[in-house]
Enzyme design. Structure first.
Site, PDB file in Angstrom:
ATOM      1  N   HIS A  82       0.805  -1.253  -0.021  1.00  0.00           N
ATOM      2  CA  HIS A  82      -0.188   0.017   0.135  1.00  0.00           C
ATOM      3  C   HIS A  82       0.862   1.356   0.002  1.00  0.00           C
ATOM      4  O   HIS A  82       1.844   1.236   0.670  1.00  0.00           O
ATOM      5  CB  HIS A  82      -0.850   0.094   1.341  1.00  0.00           C
ATOM      6  N   ASP A 161     -15.051   2.877   7.985  1.00  0.00           N
ATOM      7  CA  ASP A 161     -14.217   3.594   7.461  1.00  0.00           C
ATOM      8  C   ASP A 161     -14.718   4.627   6.371  1.00  0.00           C
ATOM      9  O   ASP A 161     -14.178   5.946   6.104  1.00  0.00           O
ATOM     10  CB  ASP A 161     -12.811   2.886   6.930  1.00  0.00           C
ATOM     11  N   ARG A 168     -14.648  13.106   7.842  1.00  0.00           N
ATOM     12  CA  ARG A 168     -13.233  13.783   8.206  1.00  0.00           C
ATOM     13  C   ARG A 168     -12.755  14.742   7.074  1.00  0.00           C
ATOM     14  O   ARG A 168     -12.426  15.748   7.418  1.00  0.00           O
ATOM     15  CB  ARG A 168     -12.049  12.574   8.179  1.00  0.00           C
ATOM     16  N   SER A 183      -7.641   4.247   9.484  1.00  0.00           N
ATOM     17  CA  SER A 183      -8.224   4.116   8.151  1.00  0.00           C
ATOM     18  C   SER A 183      -7.642   3.136   7.216  1.00  0.00           C
ATOM     19  O   SER A 183      -8.273   2.189   6.653  1.00  0.00           O
ATOM     20  CB  SER A 183      -8.202   5.505   7.729  1.00  0.00           C
ATOM     21  N   LYS A 187      -8.718  -1.186   6.498  1.00  0.00           N
ATOM     22  CA  LYS A 187      -8.803  -1.954   5.042  1.00  0.00           C
ATOM     23  C   LYS A 187      -7.815  -2.810   4.689  1.00  0.00           C
ATOM     24  O   LYS A 187      -8.207  -3.835   3.845  1.00  0.00           O
ATOM     25  CB  LYS A 187      -8.969  -0.851   3.926  1.00  0.00           C
TER      26      LYS A 187
HETATM   27  N1  URA Z   1      -5.715   7.115   2.774  1.00  0.00           N
HETATM   28  C1  URA Z   1      -6.835   6.417   3.704  1.00  0.00           C
HETATM   29  O1  URA Z   1      -7.357   5.616   3.222  1.00  0.00           O
HETATM   30  N2  URA Z   1      -7.005   6.977   4.769  1.00  0.00           N
HETATM   31  C2  URA Z   1      -6.599   8.061   5.384  1.00  0.00           C
HETATM   32  O2  URA Z   1      -6.862   8.611   6.262  1.00  0.00           O
HETATM   33  C3  URA Z   1      -5.587   8.731   4.653  1.00  0.00           C
HETATM   34  C4  URA Z   1      -5.298   8.294   3.470  1.00  0.00           C
END
Ligand code: URA
Length: 434
Positions: A82, A161, A168, A183, A187
């Protein structure tokens, strides 16, 4: 439990229990707690922070708010990768086939681009015929058979999320390390891989502007990943300047192919073998990251990584002939060169401005529902410390929309900073955190 008390507790700097965290995550996901109370709580978290245990509890609650993928039927150590997001960052498209060619199974879910950052799924969809939505059995079967599949993230991965991130985004509470960590990691942990390699960007084109902030974010994500039982390693890397020369969708696929052919730009080639090396190490195929890097280089040199990329395209319905014939990609209607009015060395290129230009040219979305022009993008002929003669082209913008291309041209001209002398280049890889 009472939401008002939870907000007051965090406002006063107290520590929330896992039960309280589970209560608000579940309540918000089920629409039993309103936006205004979660907004207040997010701001309290933003100001007071969360400790390790709270961040872990928040990650677990968000992870458990939806489906989790079970990859246990696929043999081997599945490794995910990621990036926290960058301009011109096409590394997933390069490292996934490299790692798969070295025997590391890749069963990956990726995202679309939003705003000025691109997304792997959009880039892959620029390959004619390529499908990013597969049935779960098809996805698993493909990984078992050829060792690699990359698809779009399914709708019900960490739904908490999705809701919290949207809030947010409009309440100025994005840039908090615990909130970003939970967050991203919720995932990643829901996606089922056994190990995770993170590329945490720092600089003008990233969430974390300084190396210190990026290192803290990387350290937190590594701790949370390991605490959740997944081997997690992070590389902190520079995102002041765009990665590679191509920014957009099909243009980035072409640059990824060039890199797999061993002919890519230096920065993207170097970052790719380092990240692939970490994946090969985490996947148990190499004893060290350095040995992994060597195997990654060998997979490129021998052509195995490129062949794996071809198998991957074919398996997902795409036309593998694009590897040798780039004219098969959709072609842009407009191409505009950008020249400079003075000679000198390129001192810096504002990565964020280049990302915005690609978005304006048609390569990115402002809203999730927008359709994008997969042929739109930017090619940077000149990068840091390269010499430019007055009147020479520094970049090219392309796309189908005249107005968008024109806006991009203006921004790119201002994104280049020139100098009479070469500048001291910042290292691309800042550190590796295990
Ligand atoms: N990418 C995400 O998935 N979440 C965040 O809070 C920031 C970047």
């Amino acid at each position: 439990m009472n939401m008002n008390e939870i907000i007051a507790k965090k406002r006063d700097g107290d520590i929330l229990s896992p039960e309280e965290i589970e209560y608000f995550v579940k309540g918000y996901t089920n629409e039993e707690i309103p936006d205004y109370q979660i907004s207040a709580l997010l701001m309290a978290i933003f100001i007071q922070g969360m400790n390790h245990d709270e961040t872990l509890a928040l990650t677990k609650s968000m992870l458990n708010s939806g489906d989790t993928v079970d990859l246990s039927e696929i043999p081997g150590i599945k490794v995910d990768k990621h990036s926290t997001g960058g301009i011109g960052d096409k590394t997933t498209i390069i490292v996934a086939p490299i790692a798969a060619a070295c025997g590391v199974p890749i069963a990956k879910m990726s995202g679309r681009g939003l705003g000025f950052t691109g997304g792997t799924v959009d880039k892959l969809e620029s390959i004619p015929g390529f499908q990013t939505i597969l049935k779960s059995e098809q996805f698993m079967e493909q990984v078992r058979k050829i060792g690699i599949s990359v698809i779009g993230q399914s709708a019900n991965i960490a739904p908490a999320d999705k809701k919290i991130y949207a809030l947010r985004d409009v309440t100025a509470t994005v840039e908090n390390l615990s909130l970003i960590t939970s967050s991203i990691m919720s995932k990643k942990l829901a996606s089922g891989s056994d190990a995770i390699v993170l590329d945490v960007k720092c600089g003008r084109g990233a969430f974390a502007e300084t190396e210190e902030q990026a290192s803290m974010l990387a350290g937190m994500m590594v701790e949370i990943g390991n605490a959740a039982g997944k081997r997690t390693i992070a590389a902190v890397t520079d995102m002041n300047n765009p990665l590679g020369r191509a920014v957009g969708n099909s243009v980035e696929i072409i640059e990824a192919i060039e890199t797999l052919k061993g002919q890519g730009p230096e920065d993207i080639s170097e970052l790719s073998v380092i990240l692939a090396g970490l994946m090969i190490f985490c996947g148990g195929v190499a004893a060290t990251a350095e040995e992994g890097k060597g195997l990654a280089k060998e997979a490129i040199k021998s052509g195995r990584a490129l062949r794996k990329f071809g198998e991957f395209i074919t398996a997902q319905g795409g036309n593998p002939e694009i590897i040798y014939d780039y004219s098969l990609f959709k072609q842009p209607k407009i191409k505009r060169l950008i020249t400079t009015d003075r000679s000198g060395y390129v001192a810096s290129i504002d990565a964020k401005a280049i990302g915005i230009s690609s978005q304006l040219a048609g390569g990115g979305r402002t809203k999730k529902e927008d359709t994008i022009d997969l042929s739109a993008g930017i090619y940077l002929f000149k990068k840091i410390n390269e010499y430019v003669e007055k009147g020479e082209a520094i970049a090219e913008v392309f796309g189908d929309n005249e107005q968008g291309v024109q806006s991009a041209v203006k921004i790119i001209s201002e994104a280049y900073e020139m100098s009479f002398e070469k500048v001291q280049e910042k290292p691309l890889i800042k550190k590796i955190i295990e």
